[in-house]
Design an enzyme around this catalytic site. Structure first.
Site, mmCIF file in Angstrom:
data_model
loop_
_atom_site.group_PDB
_atom_site.id
_atom_site.type_symbol
_atom_site.label_atom_id
_atom_site.label_comp_id
_atom_site.label_asym_id
_atom_site.label_seq_id
_atom_site.Cartn_x
_atom_site.Cartn_y
_atom_site.Cartn_z
ATOM 1 N N ASP A 154 0.859 -1.192 0.000
ATOM 2 C CA ASP A 154 0.000 0.000 0.000
ATOM 3 C C ASP A 154 0.891 1.237 0.000
ATOM 4 O OD1 ASP A 154 -2.913 -0.953 0.547
ATOM 5 O OD2 ASP A 154 -1.755 -2.025 2.051
ATOM 6 N N ARG A 162 3.992 2.940 3.038
ATOM 7 C CA ARG A 162 4.655 1.834 3.731
ATOM 8 C C ARG A 162 6.173 1.913 3.640
ATOM 9 N NH1 ARG A 162 -0.014 1.048 6.200
ATOM 10 N NH2 ARG A 162 -1.556 -0.139 5.012
ATOM 11 N N ARG A 223 -7.072 10.186 1.797
ATOM 12 C CA ARG A 223 -6.704 9.123 0.851
ATOM 13 C C ARG A 223 -7.517 9.247 -0.437
ATOM 14 N NH1 ARG A 223 -7.708 3.785 4.000
ATOM 15 N NH2 ARG A 223 -6.634 2.877 2.195
ATOM 16 N N LYS A 254 -9.382 1.043 -5.340
ATOM 17 C CA LYS A 254 -10.113 0.615 -4.149
ATOM 18 C C LYS A 254 -10.978 1.759 -3.637
ATOM 19 C CE LYS A 254 -5.954 1.437 -1.324
ATOM 20 N NZ LYS A 254 -4.832 0.813 -0.627
ATOM 21 N N HIS A 255 -12.086 1.456 -2.973
ATOM 22 C CA HIS A 255 -12.591 0.164 -2.479
ATOM 23 C C HIS A 255 -14.002 0.015 -3.032
ATOM 24 C CE1 HIS A 255 -9.782 1.853 0.544
ATOM 25 N NE2 HIS A 255 -9.390 0.614 0.758
ATOM 26 N N HIS A 267 -12.311 -1.342 9.317
ATOM 27 C CA HIS A 267 -11.308 -2.142 9.998
ATOM 28 C C HIS A 267 -11.832 -2.672 11.330
ATOM 29 C CE1 HIS A 267 -8.728 0.135 7.214
ATOM 30 N NE2 HIS A 267 -7.881 -0.862 7.327
ATOM 31 N N ASP A 340 -10.367 -6.705 0.037
ATOM 32 C CA ASP A 340 -9.591 -6.009 1.052
ATOM 33 C C ASP A 340 -9.189 -7.053 2.092
ATOM 34 O OD1 ASP A 340 -8.342 -4.026 2.504
ATOM 35 O OD2 ASP A 340 -10.073 -2.686 2.551
#
Length: 617
Positions: A154, A162, A223, A254-255, A267, A340
């Site tokens: 990601d 990351r 994002r 995504k998503h 999450h 995901d």
């Protein structure tokens, strides 16, 4: 349902989304172009057919799983792998389960520096191909076919990054939306893609296609490129080109079907989005339609319910009406559908982990990301195929899509990365300079009522305070380099009364204060962020000219009262803070404009600062 949404008239009139919809109405198939035609050229298809014939059932099913593995190199045992996979070394995980791919994270020790990442990538590819440490061997060695891995990360840039420096750091999506340049968006993706590929990474889980129409969205926010679907679609199209055509990595949008209008984080919980079909077509669909038209290799599902398309209560990840009916049949998407992370709570509430894996594949997914119980999920999928619950034909179609994706992006022909090229690709001066130039065009000056900006840094005494130990220090260091005398007083996300008093005391006698806020609006989740609001109020009451900078979501100003001087950077990485200081000191003209509306905190229907607002000097 969102507490705030732009009117349909403002989001669709004259928009690029309307143009796109006119060319490709929702409900009409859009082919996914690739080299030599949809799905790859004849050579790729021939390789996929041949490879499929050589694969065992277990190898085919293994291609449907993309997992994280613990460890910084392929062959050193890491005991954290044992409870999950029954073996310790990452390479042994690949061999045992014939995985289709892996996903890198800092917390798995996968991403430390470019040299380590490249070594891990090459080591895992050798394991997948049955090769020795020199790369000898490969497809056909041993029983069944050997297929290179999809290695993914990601690297959205901005707040979801990351891999840190020396890899080039770039603006995130909302910052690019503020810059309004599709060329910059494509360049950012191209730089990211080339650097990832040089490290052996073949897929970036980006761009985010969600349209952030809900300012209280806790999981998407910056994002997203914008709250306007036409701008988001334009940026998505540009980034898919940058990643795939220029950077030679697969892009994953995504998503799906859209995570922009929720105040719930999937999450930890299960969001429900109550858009009608008409609203979905206007608000959520355009970026996905643009991505499909551009030939995106992969689309990632969302763990949320959208009753307008499926009233079963299942998340989209497990919904055949959404993944097969809407995405495959109506939008005509031919590429890989990946879930995901299956570790997320939004997909685990109704079924066990093994059943979730089977149901996701039945719904239309091709790959399963991060199953939390692979030793149960993979045999469950094998059993579903053997029983006929998942047909052999359907399994072969899924595996073929995965194989074609790898062939189209050159992973089959070139599975390894060259260590000798690393320094000439990753974090080069040219890439860093491009990142600075792009970021300079994103900073948005929202208010400058007292004419505090631009400030003269040379000889000035400035307090830098607020959120983020690293972020405040970066700003202080950049101001010092510009000639200011700086004092640093970091107060964090939840300033105490004592910290606020200390910051106010430190402000006395200063020429200016720069205070950084981060999600100071998030009082719906916790009262802790009220400390940031109190800090800003106290500093402004001190009488010292105070510059407030939202280093993540631009919505903070709605919760801070009257703020005469306010900027939005949309990210807190070093490249964003460097651009901020260049704007503060007048070295760079602020040219970014808001890619979202900022509504009033107590009246979401009232817009304080509209889409497109942005001041200059």
């Amino acid at each position: 349902m969102s507490q705030y949404r732009p009117s349909r008239r403002t989001v669709v009139t004259g928009s690029a989304a309307a143009v796109l919809a006119a060319a490709t109405p929702v409900g009409h198939a859009v082919a996914s172009p690739g080299p030599g035609g949809p799905g790859g050229d004849g050579r790729h298809r021939a390789w996929a057919r041949k490879t499929l014939r050589e694969m065992t059932l277990e190898q085919k099913v293994g291609q449907l799983f993309v997992q994280h593995v613990y460890g910084s190199d392929a062959t050193t045992p890491d005991q954290r792998n044992v409870p999950l996979y029954g073996v310790a070394a990452p390479a042994d995980v690949i061999r045992r389960y014939h995985l289709g791919g892996v996903c890198y994270f800092a917390w798995t020790d996968s991403v430390r520096d470019p040299e380590q990442i490249l070594g891990l990538s090459n080591g895992l590819q050798r394991a997948a191909l049955g090769a020795d440490r020199h790369g000898r061997g490969g497809p056909g060695r041993g029983k069944g076919a050997r297929v290179p891995l999809t290695i993914s990360v990601d690297q959205e840039q901005g707040v979801v990054t990351r891999i840190g420096p020396p890899a080039t750091q770039l603006p995130g999506s909302m910052a690019l939306g503020a810059g309004r340049s599709a060329t910059d968006a494509r360049t950012a993706a191209a730089i990211t893609g080339r650097e990832l590929r040089a490290m052996g990474i073949t897929t970036d889980f980006a761009p985010v296609c969600d349209v952030n129409v809900n300012p209280l969205n806790p999981v998407i926010g910056t994002r997203s490129f914008s709250s306007r679907p036409e701008l988001a679609a334009e940026m998505v199209r540009a980034q898919v080109r940058g990643y795939q055509r220029d950077g030679s990595v697969s892009s994953s949008g995504k998503h799906f079907p859209g995570h922009g209008d929720t105040a719930t984080d999937s999450h930890v919980a299960f969001p429900v989005i109550t858009h009608s079909r008409e609203e979905w077509e206007e608000l959520d669909a355009p970026p996905f339609v643009a991505a499909i038209a551009e030939g995106i290799d992969m689309i990632m599902t969302a763990h949320l319910a959208m009753p307008a398309f499926d009233d079963s209560g299942d998340p989209a990840t497990l919904s055949r009406p959404i993944l097969t009916g809407l995405l495959r049949e109506e939008l005509g998407y031919e590429g890989v559908i990946i879930t995901d992370s299956l570790e997320m709570e939004g997909v685990r509430q109704k079924y066990g982990d093994a059943e979730v894996a089977v149901r996701a594949l039945e719904a239309g997914a091709d790959q399963l990301l991060m199953s939390p119980a692979l030793q149960k999920a993979l045999p469950a999928v094998v059993a579903a195929v053997e029983s006929g619950r998942i047909s052999r034909r359907e399994l072969d179609a899924k595996v073929t899509r995965v194989l074609l994706m790898k062939a189209r992006r050159g992973v089959v022909d070139h599975p390894y990365s060259d260590p000798a090229r690393l320094a000439s690709v990753v974090g080069t001066p040219r890439n860093v300079a491009a990142a600075d130039a792009i970021t300079d065009r994103t900073t948005t000056l929202v208010t400058n009522d007292d004419g505090v900006l631009p400030m003269t840094a040379a000889g000035a005494s400035v307090l830098v305070t607020g959120w983020g130990a690293t972020t405040t220090k970066t700003v202080a260091d950049e101001l010092t380099a510009a000639g200011a005398t700086t004092t640093l007083s970091t107060t964090g996300a939840s300033p105490t009364d004592a910290q606020i008093a200390s910051a106010v005391a430190a402000a006395r006698g200063k020429d200016a204060v720069v205070v950084l806020t981060m999600k100071a609006w998030d009082t719906a989740v916790t009262d802790k962020t009220r400390g940031q609001q109190k800090l800003v109020a106290a500093l402004q009451a001190s009488g010292v000219p105070t510059v407030v900078v939202a280093v993540r979501d631009p919505y903070d100003i709605a919760h801070l009262g009257d703020v005469p001087t306010y900027l939005a950077t949309y990210a807190y990485n070093a490249v964003a803070m460097g651009a901020l200081v260049r704007v503060l000191t007048g070295e760079v003209e602020p040219t970014g404009t808001l890619p979202v509306d900022i509504p009033a905190a107590d009246d979401p229907g009232t817009v304080l600062y509209p889409f497109g607002h942005g001041l200059r000097y």
